[in-house]
Every structure is written in C-alpha cells, then in structure tokens.
Design an enzyme around this catalytic site. Structure first.
Site, mmCIF file in Angstrom:
data_model
loop_
_atom_site.group_PDB
_atom_site.id
_atom_site.type_symbol
_atom_site.label_atom_id
_atom_site.label_comp_id
_atom_site.label_asym_id
_atom_site.label_seq_id
_atom_site.Cartn_x
_atom_site.Cartn_y
_atom_site.Cartn_z
ATOM 1 N N ASP A 1 -1.011 8.543 4.563
ATOM 2 C CA ASP A 1 -0.670 7.139 4.839
ATOM 3 C C ASP A 1 -1.280 6.707 6.170
ATOM 4 O O ASP A 1 -1.525 7.539 7.045
ATOM 5 C CB ASP A 1 0.850 6.964 4.876
ATOM 6 C CG ASP A 1 1.263 5.500 4.752
ATOM 7 O OD1 ASP A 1 0.532 4.724 4.106
ATOM 8 O OD2 ASP A 1 2.330 5.131 5.300
ATOM 9 N N GLU A 2 -1.511 5.406 6.319
ATOM 10 C CA GLU A 2 -2.065 4.819 7.546
ATOM 11 C C GLU A 2 -3.355 5.526 7.969
ATOM 12 O O GLU A 2 -3.568 5.868 9.136
ATOM 13 C CB GLU A 2 -1.032 4.875 8.684
ATOM 14 C CG GLU A 2 0.291 4.184 8.391
ATOM 15 C CD GLU A 2 0.192 2.661 8.257
ATOM 16 O OE1 GLU A 2 -0.909 2.090 8.419
ATOM 17 O OE2 GLU A 2 1.235 2.025 7.975
ATOM 18 N N GLY B 1 3.642 -2.759 14.517
ATOM 19 C CA GLY B 1 4.573 -3.871 14.442
ATOM 20 C C GLY B 1 4.884 -4.253 13.016
ATOM 21 O O GLY B 1 4.287 -3.750 12.072
ATOM 22 N N LYS C 1 0.833 -1.220 0.000
ATOM 23 C CA LYS C 1 0.000 0.000 0.000
ATOM 24 C C LYS C 1 0.860 1.260 0.000
ATOM 25 O O LYS C 1 0.676 2.154 -0.818
ATOM 26 C CB LYS C 1 -0.905 0.053 1.242
ATOM 27 C CG LYS C 1 -1.898 -1.061 1.358
ATOM 28 C CD LYS C 1 -2.728 -0.938 2.612
ATOM 29 C CE LYS C 1 -1.948 -0.864 3.905
ATOM 30 N NZ LYS C 1 -1.118 -2.043 4.196
#
Length: 199
Positions: A93-94, A173, A27
């Site tokens: 992002d995220e 993580g 992504k």
C-alpha cells in the site's frame, strides 16, 4: 502441426497488479478486497506499507471507509524482498512513498512466482506522476485506475488537491488537507491558490 513447448509449463511466474488513482478513490479498499480473497483461498499473503504512513494505525493498512488488514511497516523497499519469502501473494500500500527500488523488488517477486498487488497515488498534489508509480504501471500486467467523486462538480475526480499552502511533497492527511477534484475543478483551484500565494 503446433507443438507446445513443455518448458513453458515448468516455469512459474507471477505478475504485478497496480491499483492507482487519487485520494479517496478506493485504492486501499480494493487492495484489501483482493488480499482478503487470496487469504480466503488459503494462499500465504503478506502486506507491506511504508513506515512513514501512520495516519490510521502504525501497523494495519486501513482504508478511508475503515476496512483494515494487518500489515508490516517497512522503512525501504529492500525490506520487502527479505520479508516476502515463501509468500504466494504480496500486497503493497502507498507505493508512491517508496524509493525507486520498489520497481525492481516487485519485478523480482513476480519473476519468482509471486502475485504482487500494489496500490498508490498515480499523481502528487501538483498533478505530476508520483515517485515510482509510473514505472510500476508500465511494468505491471494489470493496471486498475479508480476514481473518486469531485467534491465541487460531482464528476469523476482523479486529482488530489491540497488545501493548505504546504509545499512538501509528502504531507499525510485526510479531508482536512486534501480534496478529490476533476480536471476542470483542479486547475481552477490551482489558479486560485497561485493568486493566494502572490497576494
């Protein structure tokens, strides 16, 4: 005879692109690729990420493959609206880590003529739609779903399986904590995890 409405040619609208999938599906790599192409075209580009994401770098957006691009960490979606002024292209992002206001922010930017490219996990570790991602996917003009490769079967993976017993929704993580799995492998692993918790 068909007459074009001249007003339509004066309206400047942008659009929203969503890149989604599991962890390790590429992504961020795809987000960076699109943003670098826009920079190459001399467009004014700004990239944002949630300030909670400090896995690889405090400021840069970094893919699992090590590709990076300078970004601005922000604590909330509302900050993006303020900092995006005068930009042609905005990268986020995220996106799953942002509050629900990210949906309004992205739509407001697109309505103001900005191309908005958003990347994020579509599902959390429990296999449920993650935060604002479903609403972003619904309002986006373009949705690209990318896949990882299942580490157990070699098939397409679209689940992010958490290897630890930690049940917090947000747990940053890498391969130490997560594993991309196919549908069959994920549900088998979740069943085993349930038995492990009971035992």
């Amino acid at each position: 005879m068909f007459l074009e409405n001249p007003v339509n040619h004066q309206e400047k609208f942008g659009w929203i692109e969503v890149i989604c999938g599991s962890m390790f599906s590429g992504k961020t790599e795809e987000l960076i690729r699109r943003l670098k192409r826009a920079e190459f075209a001399k467009q004014k580009v700004e990239i944002f990420k949630p300030s909670v994401d400090v896995r690889y770098d405090n400021e840069e957006v970094v893919s699992h493959q090590g590709t990076s691009i300078v970004s601005t960490p922000v604590p909330a979606a509302a900050n993006i609206r303020i900092l995006a002024d005068g930009c042609d292209v905005i990268g986020i992002d995220e996106a799953q880590f942002f509050d629900d206001e990210i949906v309004t922010v992205c739509n407001d930017l697109a309505n103001a003529g900005v191309r908005v490219i958003v990347a994020g996990l579509d599902m959390d570790f429990q296999g449920k739609p993650f935060g604002p991602m479903p609403a972003l996917m619904a309002t986006a003009e373009y949705v690209t779903k990318v896949h990882a490769v299942c580490t157990r079967t070699g098939n397409l993976a679209h689940y992010s399986y958490r290897k630890s017993l930690d049940e917090n929704l947000i747990l940053l993580g890498e391969t130490d904590q997560y594993e991309p799995l196919s549908r069959a492998a994920y549900f088998k692993a979740m069943k085993e995890m349930k038995q492990q918790r009971k035992g």
